[in-house]
Design an enzyme around this catalytic site. Structure first.
Site, PDB file in Angstrom:
ATOM      1  CG  ASN A  47      -5.614   3.134   2.763  1.00 52.05           C
ATOM      2  OD1 ASN A  47      -5.812   4.289   2.435  1.00 52.05           O
ATOM      3  ND2 ASN A  47      -5.582   2.135   1.886  1.00 52.05           N
ATOM      4  N   GLY A 101      -6.831  -6.490   0.218  1.00 54.65           N
ATOM      5  CA  GLY A 101      -7.720  -7.130   1.194  1.00 54.65           C
ATOM      6  C   GLY A 101      -9.188  -6.851   0.949  1.00 54.65           C
ATOM      7  CB  VAL A 102     -12.016  -6.577   3.337  1.00 54.33           C
ATOM      8  CG1 VAL A 102     -11.706  -5.412   4.240  1.00 54.33           C
ATOM      9  CG2 VAL A 102     -13.506  -6.790   3.212  1.00 54.33           C
ATOM     10  CG  ASP A 103      -9.883  -0.479   0.935  1.00 54.15           C
ATOM     11  OD1 ASP A 103     -10.955  -0.072   0.470  1.00 54.15           O
ATOM     12  OD2 ASP A 103      -8.909   0.266   1.182  1.00 54.15           O
ATOM     13  CE1 TYR A 130      -3.003  -0.908   7.282  1.00 52.49           C
ATOM     14  CE2 TYR A 130      -4.876  -0.099   8.521  1.00 52.49           C
ATOM     15  CZ  TYR A 130      -3.977   0.042   7.485  1.00 52.49           C
ATOM     16  OH  TYR A 130      -4.056   1.149   6.657  1.00 52.49           O
TER      17      TYR A 130
END
Ligand code: AR6
Length: 169
Positions: free
Chosen positions: A22, A30-32, A119
């Protein structure tokens, strides 16, 4: 070449993995979240020095405890129905990441399905944009020679395979 795999992106030994971040670049779910957990606190410390990142752009950091040498952080668009430039912004994410990879002479880059989780970008359309951007870039540039689309489900893998088959036809 382009490869499609079902894997946890944090396990891949490539020159760079892409993070679907973000705009704060200070972590998330999530992947972050998975990338920050696997990379360790050094990644967050470096991200703090970057001052965030606008939607459609990208920033590069080290990979810290990841097997990948670098992380390329990009900020995908939030899907708001398609009338807010979402497609163009997603395409811009892919080209910004690929340009950074080329500038840093990276040969292999692995992408998650940017914007396809929290998203809410429609997955089939996102795959088509991803494949078109990578193909266009690889036609005109020498690097990165290897791009991996990393899927978290078999249905996502199928969507990429379909797009790749269509583009080749
Ligand atoms: N390896 C590969 N793919 C993954 C992994 C993983 N370890 N984990 C999830 N995915 P998302 P976004 C897939 O939500 O939509 C974060 O909080 C997932 O199944 O991670 O761009 C950021 O901080 C999906 O297909 O990213 C932002 O706030 C894809 O990765 C926001 O979420 C992307 O899902 C970004 O949302």
């Amino acid at each position: 070449m382009i490869a499609v795999v079902v894997a946890d992106i944090t396990t891949l030994q490539v020159d760079a993995i892409v993070n679907a971040a973000n705009s704060s670049l200070l972590g998330g779910g999530g992947v972050d979240g998975a990338i920050h957990r696997a990379a360790g606190p050094g990644l967050l410390a470096e991200c703090r020095t970057l001052g965030g990142c606008p939607v459609g752009q990208a920033r590069i950091t080290g990979g810290y405890m990841l097997p990948a040498r670098h992380v390329i952080h990009t900020v995908g668009p939030v899907w708001k129905g398609g009338g807010h430039g979402e497609r163009e912004l997603l395409a811009a994410c892919y080209s910004a990441c690929l340009s950074l990879a080329r500038e840093h002479h990276l040969d292999s880059v692995a992408f998650p399905a940017i914007s396809c989780g929290a998203y809410g970008f429609p997955a089939a359309e996102a795959c088509a944009i991803a494949v078109a951007q990578v193909r266009a870039f690889q036609r005109e540039n020498v690097a990165p020679a290897t791009v991996v689309f990393v899927c978290f489900s078999d249905s996502m893998r199928q969507l990429y395979e379909e797009c790749l088959a269509r583009e080749e036809a």
